[in-house]
Write an enzyme that holds these catalytic residues in place. Structure first.
Site, mmCIF file in Angstrom:
data_model
loop_
_atom_site.group_PDB
_atom_site.id
_atom_site.type_symbol
_atom_site.label_atom_id
_atom_site.label_comp_id
_atom_site.label_asym_id
_atom_site.label_seq_id
_atom_site.Cartn_x
_atom_site.Cartn_y
_atom_site.Cartn_z
ATOM 1 N N SER A 130 0.806 -1.111 0.095
ATOM 2 C CA SER A 130 -0.220 -0.123 -0.144
ATOM 3 C C SER A 130 0.979 1.145 -0.089
ATOM 4 O O SER A 130 1.874 1.162 0.263
ATOM 5 C CB SER A 130 -1.076 -0.015 1.273
ATOM 6 O OG SER A 130 -1.618 1.239 1.488
ATOM 7 N N LYS A 184 -4.703 -6.539 3.934
ATOM 8 C CA LYS A 184 -4.575 -5.371 3.057
ATOM 9 C C LYS A 184 -6.172 -4.712 2.753
ATOM 10 O O LYS A 184 -6.475 -3.716 2.593
ATOM 11 C CB LYS A 184 -3.908 -5.682 1.943
ATOM 12 C CG LYS A 184 -3.992 -4.918 0.583
ATOM 13 C CD LYS A 184 -3.326 -3.503 0.992
ATOM 14 C CE LYS A 184 -3.123 -2.406 -0.442
ATOM 15 N NZ LYS A 184 -3.923 -2.565 -1.496
ATOM 16 N N HIS A 187 -7.566 -2.856 5.367
ATOM 17 C CA HIS A 187 -6.886 -1.740 5.245
ATOM 18 C C HIS A 187 -7.697 -0.744 4.246
ATOM 19 O O HIS A 187 -8.128 0.467 4.504
ATOM 20 C CB HIS A 187 -5.387 -1.755 4.641
ATOM 21 C CG HIS A 187 -4.892 -0.478 4.184
ATOM 22 N ND1 HIS A 187 -5.188 -0.096 3.062
ATOM 23 C CD2 HIS A 187 -4.003 0.387 4.617
ATOM 24 C CE1 HIS A 187 -4.407 0.986 2.435
ATOM 25 N NE2 HIS A 187 -3.865 1.423 3.678
ATOM 26 N N ASN A 188 -8.006 -1.053 3.021
ATOM 27 C CA ASN A 188 -8.634 -0.463 2.090
ATOM 28 C C ASN A 188 -10.169 -0.159 2.306
ATOM 29 O O ASN A 188 -10.645 0.854 2.230
ATOM 30 C CB ASN A 188 -8.891 -1.367 0.611
ATOM 31 C CG ASN A 188 -7.254 -1.239 0.033
ATOM 32 O OD1 ASN A 188 -6.300 -1.386 0.463
ATOM 33 N ND2 ASN A 188 -7.215 -1.496 -1.382
ATOM 34 N N GLU A 191 -9.967 2.559 4.559
ATOM 35 C CA GLU A 191 -9.686 3.677 4.105
ATOM 36 C C GLU A 191 -11.132 4.262 3.302
ATOM 37 O O GLU A 191 -11.160 5.590 3.272
ATOM 38 C CB GLU A 191 -8.693 3.425 2.678
ATOM 39 C CG GLU A 191 -8.347 4.471 1.600
ATOM 40 C CD GLU A 191 -7.333 4.117 0.519
ATOM 41 O OE1 GLU A 191 -6.608 3.185 0.809
ATOM 42 O OE2 GLU A 191 -7.738 4.215 -0.692
#
Ligand code: 2AM
Length: 481
Positions: A130, A184, A187-188, A191
């Site tokens: 990332s 991940k 995480h997105n 976001e």
């Protein structure tokens, strides 16, 4: 024979090129390859000119130029391209060699590939990467998972090229199978949530009548405190940006795109039964934004509150918005970590939650001071069951919640949509409720479907009632589930 390479990287789009240059800057010799081989020559003669990077003309050539055990990293389009390269590589490799996928793969695909390659005595790692192009070149956040035996082979390279938080690398081993890509993905999703919260704050500022400079100044101020983060910083810059026609932002069409990783998080949340409501709302609100024509039509048909949107004390209300955003952000991360905890149970991962916060602390889009606070919470108590129960965050919500409630109620009265701020608050109130109205829900389920229910104090005993029994006479039969 010239020097052999430490690692090969396949996929010379910008992310791949930048990761190679990053590895080169840290002293590693990289062998570059790409499906369209012309790009290798172009890369060597341009971006990689003057570096130690070597090129390969075929996969066999690439494999012959690597130190053993061989390490080959893929940065190609997620999906069938990854499988296609794996299929071509397998016959060229020897037991103990390692394939790493640094693309945005779905975690189930990574888990499947781990299983398949294990049977062939090859090692496999799926790593979240990332930070975009800039991160790839100067320090990404890296989230590797897969075959644990592979970690010692890449630890030095990965931790050298990763972003640093102080002196700590934003890269640690995540876990077995698809763990790296799962983290991940979360995480997105987070976001998406962070961005939606900022958009709601911006919308409320507009409702208050702030001009763009005032909004930019507010975000600038916020960036000096607990909300200090990359996304708040770029929001300030976006609000300040002018071209020859003035501020650009208001001229941008209000329909959001998405690549799907937020959606995957919401799907995983539904699949594992974790109430990740804020990210869910963020994904749905992007979908709603995409219905531009319908919204334009409806805006002429459907009415809302007509009163003037004003508050007694504008500066004070701005502060309320800041607090509401902060409290909601705490809920969003608490939900994201709940999802990872559930997946860890499902897949038997031993996730290091503080380590994950540290991986996200630098290099990536959600990097923030806040992630440092999360890291500290898990350092204080590695067994922490929920972020909301950590003293630091408990106090933060205690001091911000009056503001949060004011903002959500005011938004509702004004008719300004705040799906993420309000979903977070509903979650908070639900999570802290000893009793929820699900007793009625269970009774309804038992009424129409004989699904049975448990009586308080007699958990484990499942009871069915004949709710329409004659003369209002309720009969209950008990049996063990
Ligand atoms: P290309 O330059 O040959 O198109 C980002 O798109 C990277 O993924 C590029 O290196 C691209 O290679 C590669 N890529 C995309 N689709 C691919 C496929 N089906 N097979 C192999 N590589 C692919």
């Amino acid at each position: 024979m010239s020097q052999k390479a430490d690692i090969a990287l396949i996929g010379l789009a910008v992310m791949g090129q930048n990761l190679i240059l990053n590895m080169d800057s840290h002293g590693f010799v990289v062998c570059a390859y790409n499906r369209t081989v012309d790009k290798v020559t172009h890369f060597l003669n341009h971006e990689a000119k003057g570096t130690k990077v070597i090129g390969a003309t075929s996969l066999a050539d690439m494999v012959s130029k690597l130190k053993t055990p061989r390490k080959i990293m893929l940065l190609v389009k997620a999906g069938s391209a990854v499988d296609a390269f794996i299929d071509q590589l397998v016959p060229l490799l020897s037991p103990g060699d390692l394939i790493i996928d640094g693309g945005n793969s779905e975690y189930q695909d990574t888990a499947r590939r781990c299983d398949e390659l294990k049977k062939k005595n090859l090692l496999y790692v799926g790593s979240g990467v990332s930070g975009g192009e800039e991160g790839a070149r100067y320090g990404p956040s890296l989230m590797p998972g897969g075959h644990k035996e592979a970690w010692p082979l890449i630890k030095d390279i990965f931790q050298s090229i990763a972003a640093k938080s102080g002196s700590d690398p934003c890269c640690e081993w995540v876990g077995e199978g698809g763990a790296g890509h799962f983290v991940k993905m979360v995480h997105n999703g987070i976001e998406y949530g962070d961005m939606q919260l900022i958009c709601e704050a911006y919308d409320l500022m507009k409702a208050l009548g702030l001009n763009q400079k005032e909004m930019a100044n507010a975000f600038d101020e916020w960036n000096k405190g607990e909300l200090d983060s990359f996304l708040i910083e770029i929001t300030r810059d976006i609000l300040n940006y002018k071209d020859e026609n003035g501020y650009l932002l208001e001229r941008i069409r209000d329909t959001a795109g998405q690549k799907g990783t937020g959606k995957w998080t919401a799907i995983a949340a539904l699949q594992y039964g974790v109430p990740v409501t804020l990210i869910g709302e963020a994904v749905f609100f992007r979908c709603l934004s995409a219905l531009k024509e319908e919204r334009v039509h409806a805006s002429k048909q459907l009415s809302g509150p007509s009163g003037k949107k004003s508050v007694a004390e504008r500066a004070q209300f701005l502060n309320h918005i800041k607090n509401a955003l902060y409290c909601s952000k705490i809920v969003s991360y608490a939900q994201g970590f709940m999802l990872m905890r559930e997946a860890a149970k499902e897949f038997d991962w031993n996730l290091n939650y503080g380590g994950i916060a540290l991986m996200w602390r630098g290099g990536c889009i959600i990097r923030s001071r806040f992630l440092g606070n999360i890291k500290e919470a898990y350092t204080r108590n590695p067994q922490l069951s929920n972020l909301l129960l950590d003293d630091f965050f408990k106090k933060a919500i205690q001091s911000g919640q009056e503001s949060w409630r004011q903002v959500v109620s005011q938004a509702v009265l004004w008719g300004v949509p705040v799906p993420a701020l309000s979903a977070a608050l509903a979650f908070y109130d639900g999570y802290r409720a000893e009793k929820l109205p699900a007793n009625l829900l269970q009774a309804q389920r038992d009424y129409f479907g004989a699904h049975t229910y448990e009586l308080l104090g007699k958990e484990g005993k499942f009871v069915h009632t004949n709710w329409t029994g004659t003369g209002g006479n309720v009969s209950a039969s008990t049996y063990d589930a």
